[in-house]
Design an enzyme around this catalytic site. Structure first.
Site, PDB file in Angstrom:
ATOM      1  N   ASP A 221      55.591 -18.432  80.232  1.00 53.17           N
ATOM      2  CA  ASP A 221      56.737 -18.661  79.362  1.00 53.17           C
ATOM      3  C   ASP A 221      57.787 -17.616  79.751  1.00 53.17           C
ATOM      4  OD1 ASP A 221      58.542 -19.448  77.465  1.00 53.17           O
ATOM      5  OD2 ASP A 221      57.104 -19.549  75.819  1.00 53.17           O
TER       6      ASP A 221
HETATM    7  C1  BGC Z   1      60.211 -20.977  75.073  1.00 56.19           C
HETATM    8  C2  BGC Z   1      59.795 -22.100  76.011  1.00 56.19           C
HETATM    9  C3  BGC Z   1      60.992 -22.546  76.816  1.00 56.19           C
HETATM   10  C4  BGC Z   1      61.528 -21.361  77.574  1.00 56.19           C
HETATM   11  C5  BGC Z   1      62.727 -21.681  78.448  1.00 56.19           C
HETATM   12  C6  BGC Z   1      60.909 -19.857  75.799  1.00 56.19           C
HETATM   13  O1  BGC Z   1      61.471 -18.954  74.896  1.00 56.19           O
HETATM   14  O2  BGC Z   1      59.088 -20.472  74.399  1.00 56.19           O
HETATM   15  O3  BGC Z   1      59.267 -23.165  75.270  1.00 56.19           O
HETATM   16  O4  BGC Z   1      60.635 -23.587  77.676  1.00 56.19           O
HETATM   17  O5  BGC Z   1      61.931 -20.353  76.645  1.00 56.19           O
HETATM   18  O6  BGC Z   1      63.836 -21.942  77.675  1.00 56.19           O
END
Ligand code: BGC
Length: 666
Positions: A221
């Site tokens: 993530d």
């Molecule tokens: C989120 C993800 C997301 C990523 C990119 C993170 O903060 O938890 O679900 O895909 O950011 O935006």
């Protein structure tokens, strides 16, 4: 191809490949490699136009909890296919979705992005979603692996969860989605049992890769990697976004002999394979929906996902008194969501749409000819006397309110299941001046309605219903379409009735001491009355269930057949649910578990025979002594009906696997 590429790369280039070039793209090695664009997801395209540094406008579909309320796998496939089209238009290679975390508590800030409290329903819809993307050559990214079920301190709080619970509840949707071969998996921020997901070799390597057979790419993530060396050792392939220390730390580790170049190569190969896969699938990247059709899909999802929770005295649908048999000549509308309904919760899942919705009152008066009035919601000059007068003069009042991105979003949890005091008062005050009251609720998870539900006649749970909310609601409220959504999560009476009951623990860890008893499994075990059970939803039609029977194809392999009759004059779709109960077992099991469902359109007074399959996974639980799924011989019941608390059909069967496969004496 990848081996020849690998041999041409320097160590420095290789480690650069293991983190992003920037926030969204993989490393391009100065033009030597195709760069992949990774983009959010999951309820539409949230892709940044790098030239303009702002998001492209896209179709804001209803968020995934509304999709889940449709219980419609075909629609989930098409929903993802719409998003794939927009990825193709703007050059997105991997869509960061679906999010398949389980809704463990109604308070989780990202519940609106997730499907359900139930692993089977989550898994089935997640599978369809993955297929919908990948059939169009856009890679899916199932996320957030794993046990990320709360947004409170999500980057640091460890999810302390036992093995059986992890397998049966939290990993199960991932296991199911892996059957569709998603190209990528995203690990979560949180530690699991004290080890960050990004460094958790047991979960990434031993379970996901070796045991569950995932051969794609694991990415982090955004910002979830704390220690690059441990992440590579755990077999995390791609650290997103660009991590400034990655190169230095990994090169140093190789030079000092703490990491081999072979270990780096193994990870680089996964990135190269993903690039190759994307190139090989490029011929599938064909747009099939026009802009208009994408919007229509958003409307259709909102329509099938809206859940009618209460409709006392048949207050809905709205019919015009001037038409002879109709009921109403004037409808009053109130609330900020009447004009431009909130499309989504907040955070990375929020999609920028270019579509401007027409106010609900305008659509309804155009559709029915009924006169409408509307009062704007205003914090400063409520002018309540005028609001109440309009409510009093109308035959029915429609109030549309609920949560927005400041209450439900990424990075924080809700602190209450109730609406704000102001909103509760508005409902009570308007309903006390109205002949009849209809409440439309916008929220991403269960809402405690106990303060006001008895004072209103109808409640529609719209959810965060995307850019087509008002068109969908107009058709449903006027009876031009029938309600067919059912809840994919339990609505308990109050927060006190949920497992945690509003209590917080030490803040450092999140103890999963509810075990496998999540959602309806918990309310069943506690024999708790709930406001609306899992699987519940009304329709303008009525259905009767009967004639359950089975065909045995093998010891754990059954066809279950039953009949559903539409006993009304209105065509409608019914979601029938099939639960399995283990009557007696060596380990503790839930009262019942969802193992199949079907959504069928049934004409007035028609009887339809529904057929579903049960297999090994329908009877199995995860046995930690055997380290595998296991079916114990004995009596089972198959329970069928229209919600988890309304199961009129029952069928008994006995599983008798060969004794040599058994560890029990029963
Ligand atoms: C989120 C993800 C997301 C990523 C990119 C993170 O903060 O938890 O679900 O895909 O950011 O935006």
């Amino acid at each position: 191809m990848k081996n020849s590429v690998l041999s041409r790369l320097s160590l420095e280039e290789k480690v650069s490949i293991l983190t992003g070039e920037d926030i969204w793209r993989t490393y391009g090695a100065s033009g030597k490699l195709k760069q992949l664009f990774l983009t959010d997801g999951p309820s539409g395209l949230r892709m940044v136009d790098l030239k303009e540094n702002k998001p492209f406008k896209a179709t804001a579909l209803p968020t995934c909890h509304v999709l889940a309320n449709t219980w419609n796998e075909k629609l989930a496939y098409e929903y993802a296919s719409v998003i794939a089209d927009e990825c193709i238009v703007h050059g997105g290679d991997i869509l960061l979705g679906p999010g398949i975390n389980i809704k463990r508590s109604p308070l989780c800030g990202r519940n609106f992005e997730y499907f359900s409290e139930d692993p089977y329903l989550t898994g089935m819809l997640g599978k369809a979603y993955v297929r919908g993307l990948q059939d169009k050559g856009v890679g899916a990214c199932i996320k957030h692996y794993c046990a990320n079920n709360s947004e409170y301190d999500r980057c640091y709080q460890s999810s302390e969860v036992d093995e059986r619970t992890l397998r049966e509840i939290y990993l199960r949707p991932f296991e199911m989605c892996l059957e569709e071969k998603p190209w990528t998996v995203m690990c979560s921020y949180n530690p699991i049992n004290g080890i960050y997901a990004s460094e958790n070799r047991k979960l990434l390597h031993d379970v996901l890769r070796k045991e569950l057979g995932f051969d794609g790419l694991i990415m982090s993530d955004w910002g979830a990697v704390h220690n690059p060396l441990l992440a590579v050792k755990a077999t995390l392939d791609l650290c997103m976004p660009y991590h400034k220390d990655y190169k230095e730390v990994l090169i140093k580790a190789v030079q000092e002999g703490r990491l081999t170049e072979e270990e780096i190569n193994e990870r680089v190969v996964k990135v190269l394979e993903l690039i190759e896969k994307s190139e090989q699938n490029s011929s599938k990247r064909k747009i099939t929906f026009t802009d208009r059709e994408r919007h229509v899909k958003a409307v259709e999802t909102a329509k099938e996902g809206a859940v009618l929770l209460k409709n006392e005295g048949g207050v809905l649908p709205f019919t015009n008194r001037a038409d002879g048999s109709g009921k109403y000549s004037k409808i009053f509308f109130y609330g900020v969501n009447i004009k431009s309904p909130v499309t989504s919760g907040g955070g990375s899942g929020r999609v920028e749409t270019a579509f401007t919705q027409k106010p609900l009152y305008e659509l309804i008066s155009a559709s029915t000819g009924i006169a409408t009035t509307f009062a704007e919601e205003s914090r400063w000059e409520p002018c309540w006397r005028s609001v109440y007068k309009q409510a009093y003069e109308a035959d029915v009042s429609v109030i549309a309110l609920g949560n927005d991105a400041s209450i439900e979003g990424e990075g924080f949890n809700r602190c209450t299941m109730r609406l704000s005091k102001e909103q509760e008062d508005i409902i009570l005050n308007i309903s006390s001046h109205s002949e009849k009251t209809v409440v439309i609720l916008y929220a991403g998870s269960a809402v405690d309605m106990s303060a006001w539900i008895d004072y209103v006649d109808a409640v529609v749970f719209a959810g965060f219903a995307g850019e087509g909310a008002n068109e969908a609601l107009c058709e449903l409220l006027c009876g031009r379409a029938n309600f067919s959504g059912k809840l994919s999560e339990t609505f308990p009476r109050s927060l006190q009735d949920t497992f945690k009951g509003g209590k917080t623990y030490d803040g450092e860890t999140d103890l999963y001491d509810d075990g496998i008893f999540v959602g309806y499994r918990y309310y069943d075990r506690e024999k708790k009355d709930v406001m609306f059970p899992f699987g519940y939803g009304l329709s303008y039609s009525t259905f009767e269930y009967g004639n359950i029977r089975l065909v045995k194809n093998g010891e754990c392999d059954y066809d279950i057949l039953y009949d559903i009759t539409n006993t009304s004059d209105t065509e409608g779709k019914e979601i029938s649910q099939v639960y399995v109960k283990d009557v007696s077992s060596m380990v503790r099991r839930p009262e019942k578990e969802l193992k199949a469902f079907s959504k069928d359109n049934i004409l007035p007074h028609q009887t339809k025979t529904v057929q579903v399959k049960l297999d090994f996974s329908s009877f199995a639980c995860y046995n930690v002594s055997l380290d595998r799924w296991y079916v114990e011989n004995g009596d089972f019941e198959v329970l069928v009906g229209g919600s988890s608390r309304n199961l009129p059909l029952k069928l008994k069967l006995r599983v008798e696997l060969p004794q040599e496969e058994q560890f029990s004496d029963g």
